[in-house]
Design an enzyme around this catalytic site. Sequence first.
Site, PDB file in Angstrom:
ATOM      1  N   HIS A 152      -5.588   0.475  -1.798  1.00 63.14           N
ATOM      2  CA  HIS A 152      -5.925  -0.671  -1.612  1.00 63.14           C
ATOM      3  C   HIS A 152      -5.877  -1.751  -2.622  1.00 63.14           C
ATOM      4  O   HIS A 152      -5.876  -1.356  -3.844  1.00 63.14           O
ATOM      5  CB  HIS A 152      -7.454  -0.755  -1.170  1.00 63.14           C
TER       6      HIS A 152
ATOM      7  N   GLU B  70       0.903  -1.211   0.101  1.00 63.86           N
ATOM      8  CA  GLU B  70       0.082  -0.029   0.048  1.00 63.86           C
ATOM      9  C   GLU B  70       0.634   1.286   0.066  1.00 63.86           C
ATOM     10  O   GLU B  70       1.971   1.254   0.478  1.00 63.86           O
ATOM     11  CB  GLU B  70      -0.826  -0.065   1.301  1.00 63.86           C
TER      12      GLU B  70
END
Length: 158
Positions: free
Chosen positions: A102, A38
């Site tokens: 994400h 991420e």
Amino acid sequence: MQFMSSWAAADNRTLLHFARSTLETFCRHVQVGDSDCEAGGLLLGSVHGTHMLIEQATVPTAWDKRSRYLFERLPFGHEAIARARWTASQGTIRYLGEWHTHPEDNPNPSGFDRSEWSRLSATRRDRRPALAVIVGRKSLYVELVPSLGRGLVFSPIE
């Protein structure tokens, strides 16, 4: 991959526009590979009544904590950029909120995301809701989050 630059809340009373450079930053950090971590950073820009122009997204620094399913922004680097932009713009470019990725096509906020966003919103000196963006592989999730409760969710404008 291309994300839309103009977004509106359901009531069309609040509009957002992401500068090309901001969208390019998002695109460079999409988690396309199975081991991509991420990423995230600050959203900086200007406020025009209820509308916002998001002019810059800071990028992850060496100090940030990153894994496949976690991004923890540490203040080093990000805050210096925000302060420099504030000063250089004589206060017109300001902190608007946060972004992170994400590893999913169409992202949705986790419970942890929501609690962090509320905490960040509650600490804002200008008392404005915090802009929260999650960058997925195919779309963005965009919300203006107050310190308590759910905020305005935005949709792209064609």
